[in-house]
Design a protein around this motif. Structure first.
Motif, PDB file in Angstrom:
ATOM      1  N   UNK A   1      -3.261  13.844  20.404  1.00  0.00           N
ATOM      2  CA  UNK A   1      -4.446  13.936  18.590  1.00  0.00           C
ATOM      3  C   UNK A   1      -4.113  12.314  18.590  1.00  0.00           C
ATOM      4  N   UNK A   2      -5.682  11.263  17.802  1.00  0.00           N
ATOM      5  CA  UNK A   2      -5.416  10.012  17.403  1.00  0.00           C
ATOM      6  C   UNK A   2      -5.847  10.720  15.881  1.00  0.00           C
ATOM      7  N   UNK A   3      -4.750  10.412  14.972  1.00  0.00           N
ATOM      8  CA  UNK A   3      -5.102  10.821  14.146  1.00  0.00           C
ATOM      9  C   UNK A   3      -3.900  10.041  13.002  1.00  0.00           C
ATOM     10  N   UNK A   4      -3.172   8.658  13.822  1.00  0.00           N
ATOM     11  CA  UNK A   4      -3.086   8.139  12.795  1.00  0.00           C
ATOM     12  C   UNK A   4      -3.003   7.182  12.671  1.00  0.00           C
ATOM     13  N   UNK A   5      -3.436   6.652  11.083  1.00  0.00           N
ATOM     14  CA  UNK A   5      -4.149   5.879  10.083  1.00  0.00           C
ATOM     15  C   UNK A   5      -3.408   4.764   8.578  1.00  0.00           C
ATOM     16  N   UNK A   6      -3.010   4.125   8.429  1.00  0.00           N
ATOM     17  CA  UNK A   6      -2.655   3.080   7.533  1.00  0.00           C
ATOM     18  C   UNK A   6      -3.958   2.507   7.199  1.00  0.00           C
ATOM     19  N   UNK A   7      -4.822   2.342   6.451  1.00  0.00           N
ATOM     20  CA  UNK A   7      -6.287   2.047   5.804  1.00  0.00           C
ATOM     21  C   UNK A   7      -5.851   0.507   4.605  1.00  0.00           C
ATOM     22  N   UNK A   8      -4.250   0.629   4.309  1.00  0.00           N
ATOM     23  CA  UNK A   8      -3.822  -1.107   3.260  1.00  0.00           C
ATOM     24  C   UNK A   8      -3.594  -1.909   3.648  1.00  0.00           C
ATOM     25  N   UNK A   9      -4.169  -2.563   2.973  1.00  0.00           N
ATOM     26  CA  UNK A   9      -4.080  -4.386   3.554  1.00  0.00           C
ATOM     27  C   UNK A   9      -2.570  -5.072   3.772  1.00  0.00           C
ATOM     28  N   UNK A  10      -2.873  -5.735   5.213  1.00  0.00           N
ATOM     29  CA  UNK A  10      -1.279  -6.202   5.760  1.00  0.00           C
ATOM     30  C   UNK A  10      -1.339  -7.549   4.319  1.00  0.00           C
ATOM     31  N   UNK A  11      -1.097  -7.145   3.153  1.00  0.00           N
ATOM     32  CA  UNK A  11      -0.094  -8.588   2.260  1.00  0.00           C
ATOM     33  C   UNK A  11       1.018  -8.231   2.193  1.00  0.00           C
ATOM     34  N   UNK A  12       1.283  -9.065   1.728  1.00  0.00           N
ATOM     35  CA  UNK A  12       2.784  -9.376   1.955  1.00  0.00           C
ATOM     36  C   UNK A  12       3.454  -8.472   0.584  1.00  0.00           C
TER      37      UNK A  12
ATOM     38  N   UNK B   1      -8.187  -6.446  12.398  1.00  0.00           N
ATOM     39  CA  UNK B   1      -8.578  -5.928  11.916  1.00  0.00           C
ATOM     40  C   UNK B   1      -8.230  -5.835   9.703  1.00  0.00           C
ATOM     41  N   UNK B   2      -7.298  -5.967   9.492  1.00  0.00           N
ATOM     42  CA  UNK B   2      -6.816  -6.699   7.895  1.00  0.00           C
ATOM     43  C   UNK B   2      -5.995  -5.355   8.340  1.00  0.00           C
ATOM     44  N   UNK B   3      -5.880  -4.567   8.385  1.00  0.00           N
ATOM     45  CA  UNK B   3      -4.864  -3.357   7.841  1.00  0.00           C
ATOM     46  C   UNK B   3      -3.883  -3.033   8.337  1.00  0.00           C
ATOM     47  N   UNK B   4      -2.974  -2.140   8.505  1.00  0.00           N
ATOM     48  CA  UNK B   4      -1.639  -2.051   8.449  1.00  0.00           C
ATOM     49  C   UNK B   4      -1.258  -1.323   9.172  1.00  0.00           C
ATOM     50  N   UNK B   5      -2.679  -0.584   9.682  1.00  0.00           N
ATOM     51  CA  UNK B   5      -2.546   0.462  11.117  1.00  0.00           C
ATOM     52  C   UNK B   5      -3.159  -0.322  12.508  1.00  0.00           C
TER      53      UNK B   5
END
Length: 400
Positions: free
Chosen positions: A295-306, A208-212
């Motif tokens: 509960x479904x509440x863990x997210x991290x939408x930051x892009x998986x860049x270096x 998906x491209x994001x850390x989460x």
């Protein structure tokens, strides 16, 4: 009497098998026509040398989660800049070297790989391949397309709107495969779900491209490795803070990625808990068993860049491990040391190398090309009635 009961039991088993086959066929009928069917005995394989070379040069394998929080961000001497870090998940997940795609020429290489994969079924109808081979194909096409789209928007850091919104890149008709316009969501929901009977493991192959989200791997999927790599990704994700976490108040937290894909879990809380339990290790299994709520509440939408989308200045704005160690950056080129002199980018030969590897028929051996040409000629003579019987394999059938 016993013989009669055995006969009835055998008849019932046959009826159940027939119903199962009928159901599978019904699911297959929902798939766009060019992507229906498969050939279990096919020995045809697709080469992904270009995809492998791209991934090996640009993906950093971070390894299994240690379930540790990232260090708190502190301002550097001479700077008031501090990073907003999601400490629970910031240090997790493999990273892609988006930073290196700083020219149209380099971006065009990824586009050319994507177009080559996209056009492959024009020359080699997918029904000629085994289901394992087809699954690997769709995952590779999906992931390369995601990379192409994210490279185009980089250095955007928070990509939630690009993934989880009405204008998501996943919902756009970005592809045309065998004459069928497809979005990435179409690949997942209209092809992979019905064709592979809602196999939850496939979720872990959809980068998906994001850390989460699930990991991007340093190798392409193939018919030989696809299920092993999906299992590895599932095991890594479930046993990371971005997949599951047990905190206070007997609440077991899970990734919002599962909720976004609730179609795989009809009875969501029970089904997702049962699924996660299969992969959990150590005390986390016990924690899930004793938790009062999930509960479904863990997210991290930051892009998986270096570098965590931090542009280097005279001092670094990032001090935590989520920036993936500035010590790996070279002041001469801005590339991490692990790529210096070892990857195709470091030698400036990446574009020339990849250009020669991405023609559709270049993905097959000469013998396989001859088989495909024969099959295509037969298909033109007798469209709709071709049975592939000459592609038998000497290899034992791969079991999931």
């Amino acid at each position: 009497m016993r013989s009669l009961l055995q006969t009835k039991k055998a008849v019932l088993l046959l009826l159940a098998a027939a119903l199962s086959l009928s159901s599978a066929h019904a699911d297959e009928s929902k798939i766009p026509e060019p992507f229906r069917g498969d050939n279990p005995s096919s020995s045809l394989t697709i080469s992904y040398d270009d995809v492998n070379q791209l991934l090996r040069a640009t993906v950093m394998n971070v390894g299994m989660s240690k379930r540790a929080k990232a260090k708190k961000s502190e301002a550097q001497i001479g700077s008031r800049i501090k990073m907003n870090v999601k400490r629970l998940t910031a240090d997790e997940g493999n990273r892609f070297f988006f930073e290196t795609f700083d020219s149209d020429e380099k971006k065009a290489v990824v586009t050319k790989i994507r177009k080559s994969l996209e056009s492959l079924p024009n020359d080699a109808p997918l029904k000629n391949f085994s289901k394992h081979e087809q699954l690997a194909y769709w995952l590779n096409l999906y992931n390369i397309t995601v990379l192409e789209q994210l490279i185009a928007i980089y250095p955007e850091k928070d990509i939630e709107d690009y993934i989880d919104s009405r204008k998501s890149i996943l919902s756009k008709k970005l592809l045309n495969v065998a004459g069928v316009s497809l979005s990435l969501n179409d690949i997942q929901h209209k092809i992979l779900m019905p064709k592979f009977d809602n196999d939850v493991r496939i979720l872990y192959g959809l980068y998906q491209g994001y850390i989460g989200g699930p990991n991007i791997r340093r190798q392409a999927y193939t018919s030989d490795n696809v299920y092993k790599n999906l299992e590895d990704n599932a095991y890594e994700f479930v046993n990371s803070n971005r997949g599951t976490y047990f905190g206070r108040k007997d609440i077991f937290r899970i990734s919002t990625y599962y909720e976004r894909n609730e179609d795989y879990f009809p009875n969501f809380k029970k089904d997702v808990s049962d699924h996660i339990y299969k992969y959990l290790i150590g005390s986390m299994r016990y924690n899930l068993e004793r938790a009062d709520k999930v509960r479904s509440n863990i997210s991290n939408w930051n892009i998986t860049d270096l570098y965590g989308s931090v542009r280097k200045t005279s001092t670094s704005a990032a001090t935590n491990e989520a920036a993936l160690m500035d010590a790996g950056a070279s002041s001469d080129t801005g590339r991490p040391d692990f790529l210096q002199g070892s990857g195709v980018f470091a030698h400036g030969a990446f574009t020339d190398t990849m250009q020669s590897m991405v023609q559709s028929y270049g993905r097959f051996s000469p013998e396989e090309v001859a088989k495909l040409q024969a099959l295509n000629e037969k298909r033109l003579i007798d469209p709709g009635n071709v049975k592939v019987t000459d592609l038998e394999s000497d290899e034992p059938e791969d079991k999931d």
